[in-house]
Design a protein around this motif. Structure first.
Motif, PDB file in Angstrom:
ATOM      1  N   SER A  93       0.799  -1.230   0.000  1.00  0.00           N
ATOM      2  CA  SER A  93       0.000   0.000   0.000  1.00  0.00           C
ATOM      3  C   SER A  93       0.835   1.285   0.000  1.00  0.00           C
ATOM      4  O   SER A  93       0.302   2.359  -0.271  1.00  0.00           O
ATOM      5  CB  SER A  93      -0.976   0.005   1.177  1.00  0.00           C
ATOM      6  N   TYR A 118       7.098   8.209  -7.729  1.00  0.00           N
ATOM      7  CA  TYR A 118       5.745   7.959  -7.212  1.00  0.00           C
ATOM      8  C   TYR A 118       5.829   7.193  -5.892  1.00  0.00           C
ATOM      9  O   TYR A 118       6.697   6.342  -5.721  1.00  0.00           O
ATOM     10  CB  TYR A 118       4.947   7.124  -8.221  1.00  0.00           C
ATOM     11  N   HIS A 136       2.716   5.350  -3.449  1.00  0.00           N
ATOM     12  CA  HIS A 136       1.282   5.108  -3.316  1.00  0.00           C
ATOM     13  C   HIS A 136       0.783   5.642  -1.969  1.00  0.00           C
ATOM     14  O   HIS A 136       1.504   5.680  -0.988  1.00  0.00           O
ATOM     15  CB  HIS A 136       0.968   3.622  -3.493  1.00  0.00           C
ATOM     16  N   ASN A 137      -0.498   5.992  -1.926  1.00  0.00           N
ATOM     17  CA  ASN A 137      -1.115   6.715  -0.811  1.00  0.00           C
ATOM     18  C   ASN A 137      -1.589   5.857   0.358  1.00  0.00           C
ATOM     19  O   ASN A 137      -2.224   6.363   1.276  1.00  0.00           O
ATOM     20  CB  ASN A 137      -2.310   7.519  -1.339  1.00  0.00           C
ATOM     21  N   LEU A 190      -3.419  -0.990  -9.986  1.00  0.00           N
ATOM     22  CA  LEU A 190      -2.898   0.348  -9.731  1.00  0.00           C
ATOM     23  C   LEU A 190      -2.240   0.848 -11.009  1.00  0.00           C
ATOM     24  O   LEU A 190      -1.348   0.191 -11.553  1.00  0.00           O
ATOM     25  CB  LEU A 190      -1.878   0.324  -8.590  1.00  0.00           C
ATOM     26  N   VAL A 217      -0.079   3.863 -12.530  1.00  0.00           N
ATOM     27  CA  VAL A 217       0.768   5.011 -12.198  1.00  0.00           C
ATOM     28  C   VAL A 217       1.109   5.723 -13.501  1.00  0.00           C
ATOM     29  O   VAL A 217       1.890   5.208 -14.317  1.00  0.00           O
ATOM     30  CB  VAL A 217       2.047   4.561 -11.465  1.00  0.00           C
TER      31      VAL A 217
END
Length: 189
Positions: A96, A113, A115-116, A129, A131
């Motif tokens: 995550s 990047y 991820h949140n 996902l 990106v």
């Protein structure tokens, strides 16, 4: 007709030696000897072999900042990286906070990047996902976890800008380590 014993038995129905032999047999079935000898490169190929099934395509050991990377063979303008996570038994949460890094060489990367924290899947829900990288130039794409953990994904796709071609498919890959679950992936032709 079954024979019934009368009174307490002198020996147990299953001996300690039989139980231990069964444990050893189960360990061989779960963790075959070939897995111990699988190279990081062979296991990493499972991340770009084209198989999307919700299971792990590659699997590192439990370590600090584990990573996986693919060599695209030459520098390319990358439109997007699409990540399919492992979908079984609540393991997807490990990824995550996944990082995406790009590089022109195999040992120097720039993070583009992180991820949140939201869990993503791909195979089970049809929502991998994605990106977006807007044409950033790189030869190597590295994925990494910013923590101590096992690292495993189902599949990684890298799409060149202006095309719908997965340029990571069957390309050489590498990862930081192997695990007892590493099996190596057959080369896709």
């Amino acid at each position: 007709a079954p024979v019934l014993a009368e009174g307490p038995s002198e020996s147990p129905a299953i001996s300690r030696a039989q139980v231990e032999a069964d444990w050893l047999n189960q360990a061989k079935l779960r963790f075959p000897a070939e897995a111990e000898q699988t190279s990081a490169a062979a296991d990493a190929m499972g991340g770009c072999d084209g198989v999307i099934d919700g299971k792990w395509g590659f699997h590192t050991a439990n370590e600090k900042d584990p990573w996986w990377q693919v060599d695209l063979g030459e520098s390319a303008r990358i439109d997007r990286v699409v990540l399919y996570n492992r979908c079984d038994d609540g393991m997807a949460v490990r990824n995550s906070q996944i990082l995406v890094l790009l590089g022109e060489t195999a040992n120097r990367f720039e993070q583009v990047y992180q991820h949140n924290g939201q869990v993503f899947y791909g195979h089970s829900d049809g929502k991998p996902l994605v990106v977006s990288l807007g044409g950033k130039q790189a030869r190597y794409v590295r994925l990494q976890l910013p923590t101590t953990s096992y690292f495993h994904l189902d599949e990684v796709q890298v799409f060149e800008a202006g095309t719908d071609k997965n340029i990571a498919l069957s390309k050489p890959a590498l990862q930081s380590s192997t695990s007892q679950w590493s099996t190596g992936s057959p080369q896709v032709t």
